[in-house]
Design an enzyme around this catalytic site. Structure first.
Site, PDB file in Angstrom:
ATOM      1  N   TRP A 341       0.810  -1.289   0.198  1.00  0.00           N
ATOM      2  CA  TRP A 341       0.077  -0.058  -0.184  1.00  0.00           C
ATOM      3  C   TRP A 341       0.868   1.264  -0.084  1.00  0.00           C
ATOM      4  CZ3 TRP A 341      -1.454  -4.451   2.232  1.00  0.00           C
ATOM      5  CH2 TRP A 341      -2.664  -4.948   1.555  1.00  0.00           C
ATOM      6  N   CYS A 376      -6.637  -5.098  -1.360  1.00  0.00           N
ATOM      7  CA  CYS A 376      -7.735  -5.988  -0.877  1.00  0.00           C
ATOM      8  C   CYS A 376      -8.627  -6.310  -2.027  1.00  0.00           C
ATOM      9  CB  CYS A 376      -8.691  -5.028  -0.129  1.00  0.00           C
ATOM     10  SG  CYS A 376      -9.813  -3.753  -0.993  1.00  0.00           S
ATOM     11  N   HIS A 435     -13.469  -1.617   1.556  1.00  0.00           N
ATOM     12  CA  HIS A 435     -12.643  -2.581   1.482  1.00  0.00           C
ATOM     13  C   HIS A 435     -13.476  -3.878   0.688  1.00  0.00           C
ATOM     14  CE1 HIS A 435     -10.122  -5.616   3.087  1.00  0.00           C
ATOM     15  NE2 HIS A 435     -11.046  -6.122   4.079  1.00  0.00           N
ATOM     16  N   ASP A 458     -11.660 -13.383   4.766  1.00  0.00           N
ATOM     17  CA  ASP A 458     -11.096 -12.102   4.229  1.00  0.00           C
ATOM     18  C   ASP A 458      -9.437 -12.489   4.085  1.00  0.00           C
ATOM     19  OD1 ASP A 458     -10.039  -9.557   3.738  1.00  0.00           O
ATOM     20  OD2 ASP A 458     -11.129  -8.442   5.012  1.00  0.00           O
ATOM     21  N   TYR A 620      -6.931   4.985  -0.101  1.00  0.00           N
ATOM     22  CA  TYR A 620      -8.427   4.419   0.217  1.00  0.00           C
ATOM     23  C   TYR A 620      -8.448   3.568   1.342  1.00  0.00           C
ATOM     24  CZ  TYR A 620      -7.457  -0.674  -0.534  1.00  0.00           C
ATOM     25  OH  TYR A 620      -6.885  -2.138  -0.408  1.00  0.00           O
TER      26      TYR A 620
END
Length: 816
Positions: A341, A376, A435, A458, A620
């Site tokens: 990220w 994600c 997400h 997840d 984000y």
């Protein structure tokens, strides 16, 4: 740009732990360290039901160093296993007798050949809904019969005894289900049985019933016979390997789905939509799941091998999905994808540039190294591919305004000083603009009744679960009702969708007081692709009761009572007679824009509001950069009156600060002089990026070359450098990378590409563009492929393997 010492600033916010921004050059997987850490395996720490494994459980352990070359491995890959759809040759081999000396005595019942009827056009593959897999091997779903033809040396007699055997793993054992023995005509244990359907001379047709609880994976298949003349065993032939998958069509399977349209969408659909952006500005992108592409099934089983998952546990969808959630990210275990990220993707692929899962999974299978990089939606897209490929009904889900609770308080806590200036050193919780995770469908026999159905999985590495970076499966029903004591990871997921945003202000004595609570700021919209169309479906109601309802408030307060701040709602409340609404102009990247705040006095008295607007760019994930523009204003409001505070923002003001996805965060704080009311609001918006325009030039037919045209206009007044296109579509085009060089400011370019469809039917061809100056640019076109005359499809390299680094000249260039 971004401040602070964190190397991965777009991901972890104020958390002290940080992963490496880039991987070492192709690090070794270190199989010994993968399988055991500190004396306890991943499986023991990750799944309590398997923590009592004894030392004799030899099918637990690291991946063998040559596992991808061993016939017994689930990850076996053989050259030439793709081929035409014509019937495969019947396997034959010299058998052995019971003595093992190879002597075949007169009268013995010798199996001279086996036909598993495994081609895509055969009954087995069609009845098991596996005819789209680009494999020649037999692929069946558990709990459902399939047919086998045995070729014998003589006519089958009633006194003959035939036994089928299926074996998986390095040390197959009957007690673990890794060695299955099926006596023909006598029934078997656990739902396994085989029956004679027809005996015709030296041909014997059998119907084999698999257990609905069978282990999933790739099995070796062999046959034993016994007659008065002696025993015979058919030697193992790699052409007789059988893949067994979960079966959503079988009512006895724990993954059973009682809706055919659901099965078509969540198991068999090879492409889908993934949503991103903000609740007010929802973007969507098409993702090529490609679960039937050649090599993907082997990659999915290889993932289980890499984790060292016991074969005996591979029949349990709860355990399998939990391992997949851990292995799709690379932390702990050298899994599939490296998360990044930071905004620096120079040593890998920008997460926004991927158009599907196939390239990622095939790279992992081919090299054994984690693939850079994912965020994600990439983790979720790959997870959907893997679980659908293995037979689990799975969908990709986006939660807008998704909270990341770092202190188990089950609230999003934002701290301010006495003047309502944010105290960044205390603000560790963050709210992601969106997400993406997964729902998969299964029964939960490990939970009390009422928690079957959709389960959250997840694979994005956020918080650890039992010390491992995995999450779920967690019952959506437990999330909805705030039952955060249910496994797995319910507190974290509940906070993502239904926590409150709590604003704390420091008092003169140093203590903190709640001055404002936003009850509708988190989990404002949960969406997924609709069944049978490309429309967006709102599934928020599955995750939470209606906002503000008694049931929703009860769920929040029930959950908070189990958090680290159980009395968070004890001393809240203040007068709220001035309403505030934040708006942002819908703007395209490269254009000027306006943001504004509307204030309304709902009281019968005059109100004076001191308002402060701060604008910054944001990843984000909610991690923000420095404030690059701010406005202060005092507004006088007559009773019942409204007024708007506007802040214009020019392209040249925000352009130097832009980060991934072109998102910005407007922080608004205010104070009502007469009543003491505190106003606080965080509003995120994004700049839209252009789409790629795809046009099909001519009809698409299996086996025949077809051409597509891609048109793109650069929306920026600056040159895009090192532009890369990606092109991918299951049944159409294997992943392909096209280097096109630079594209000038406001320039329009056109390129053409050919491809050869390999499977008929409606298909999606997906493209993306990426450059250091502009990303998140995509395009898609539906291609209706006609079958070749007399053929259902072909599997060859006609579709093209991954072409890396191909330089493509532009067909044409034009100005603005």
């Amino acid at each position: 740009m971004m401040d602070g010492p964190r190397s991965d600033v777009g991901r972890w916010g104020g958390n002290p732990w940080q992963p490496p921004t880039t991987p070492s050059p192709e690090p070794e997987p270190e199989p010994e360290r993968r399988s055991r850490r500190g004396g306890r395996s991943f499986w023991a720490r990750c799944c309590g039901c398997c923590s009592c494994r004894n030392a004799a459980d030899d099918d637990w352990g690291p991946e063998p160093s040559d596992s991808r070359d061993r016939g017994s491995s689930s990850g076996t890959r053989r050259p030439g296993s793709r081929g035409s759809d014509s019937r495969r040759p019947i396997s034959r081999g010299s058998g052995v007798n019971a003595a093992g000396d190879g002597t075949i005595r007169e009268g013995m019942l010798v199996v001279t050949g086996v036909d598993l009827m495994s081609s895509r056009s055969d009954q087995n593959r069609r009845e098991h809904h596996t005819d789209e897999y680009e494999y020649d091997e037999l692929i069946v779903r558990r709990g459902q019969p399939f047919h086998v033809l045995l070729l014998l040396s003589r006519t089958y007699e009633s006194s003959d005894r035939i036994t089928l055997e299926l074996l998986i793993g390095n040390n197959p054992e009957v007690g673990k289900g890794t060695h299955v023995i099926i006596p023909v005509g006598k029934g078997g244990s656990g739902g396994w049985k085989a029956q004679v359907v027809k005996a015709n001379g030296q041909n014997l047709n059998l119907r084999v019933h698999t257990s609905p609880n069978a282990i999933i994976g790739k099995f070796q298949f062999t046959v034993r016979t016994q007659s008065d003349a002696g025993e015979f065993q058919l030697p193992f032939d790699p052409r007789n390997e059988i893949y067994i998958l979960f079966n959503p069509w079988c009512s006895e399977d724990t993954v059973y789905v009682d809706h055919e349209d659901w099965r078509q969408e969540y198991v068999l659909n090879e492409s889908g939509r993934i949503y991103y952006g903000t609740e007010a500005q929802i973007g969507e992108r098409t993702w090529n799941y490609g679960q039937f592409d050649h090599g993907v099934l082997d990659a999915c089983l290889y993932i289980l091998d890499r984790r060292g998952m016991p074969y005996g546990g591979r029949g349990d969808p709860v355990s399998v999905s939990r391992v997949i959630s851990a292995m799709v990210n690379s932390l702990d275990d050298n899994g599939v994808l490296i998360g990044n990220w930071s905004g620096d993707y120079s040593r890998g692929t920008n997460p926004s540039a991927w158009v599907g899962s196939v390239e990622i999974l095939l790279s992992y299978l081919r090299t054994g190294y984690s693939v850079p990089y994912g965020q994600c939606w990439v983790f979720a897209g790959v997870t959907t591919t893997v679980l659908r490929c293995l037979g689990l009904a799975t969908r990709t889900v986006t939660n807008f305004n998704s909270a990341h609770d770092t202190d188990t308080s089950l609230t999003m806590d934002i701290y301010f000083d006495e003047n309502m200036k944010p105290l960044e050193h205390l603000n560790h919780d963050s709210v992601w603009n969106f997400h993406v995770w997964n729902d998969c469908w299964m029964k939960r026999p490990d939970l009390p009744s009422g928690f079957d159905g959709w389960q959250v999985v997840d694979a994005t590495p956020q918080e650890t679960s039992s010390g491992i970076f995995c999450c779920g499966p967690c019952s959506v029903e437990s999330i909805k009702n705030g039952l955060v004591y249910m496994k797995y990871d319910t507190p974290f997921i509940f906070a993502e969708v239904n926590s409150d945003k709590v604003y704390w202000q420091r008092q003169d004595d140093g203590s903190f007081k709640i001055v404002y609570v936003e009850e509708k700021a988190i989990g404002t919209l949960v969406v997924t692709k609709a069944i049978g169309s490309n429309m967006r479906e709102d599934i928020t109601y599955l995750y939470k009761h209606p906002e503000g309802s008694d049931a929703e408030r009860k769920a929040v307060e029930t959950a908070a009572a189990h958090g680290s701040k159980p009395n968070v709602y004890a001393n809240r409340g203040s007068a709220e007679d001035v309403a505030m609404q934040v708006e942002a102009q819908d703007a395209v990247m490269g254009q000027d824009l306006n943001v504004s705040v509307m204030l309304t006095n709902q009281s019968s008295s005059r109100r004076t509001v001191k308002l402060h607007l701060y604008l910054s760019v944001t990843y984000y994930t909610g991690v923000t950069g420095t404030i690059f523009k701010e406005t202060k204003k005092e507004v006088a409001l007559a009773p019942g009156a409204s007024d708007r505070v506007t802040m214009p923002v020019a392209y040249k003001e925000y352009q130097p600060h832009l980060v991934d996805q072109g998102a910005m965060l407007l922080n608004v704080s205010g104070h009502v002089k007469e009543s003491g009311q505190v106003l606080a609001k965080q509003h995120t918006f994004r700049l839209r990026t252009p789409d790629l325009s795809l046009t099909l030039l001519g009809a698409a037919v299996v086996g025949q070359e077809c051409e597509v045209q891609i048109v793109f206009k650069n929306p920026l007044p600056v040159t895009l450098t090192n532009v890369v296109f990606r092109l991918e579509g299951s049944g159409l085009q294997r992943p392909k990378i096209l280097n096109v060089g630079d594209i000038g400011g406001n320039e329009t370019v056109t390129l053409r590409q050919t491809f050869v469809p390999v499977r008929p039917g409606p298909r999606q061809l997906i493209a993306s563009l990426d450059s250091p100056q502009l990303s998140q640019v995509h395009g898609v076109i539906q291609v209706d492929v006609a079958p070749a005359s007399g053929d259902r499809g072909l599997f060859s390299d006609a579709g093209g393997d991954s072409h890396l680094g191909e330089t493509i000249p532009m067909a044409s260039r034009g100005g603005a």
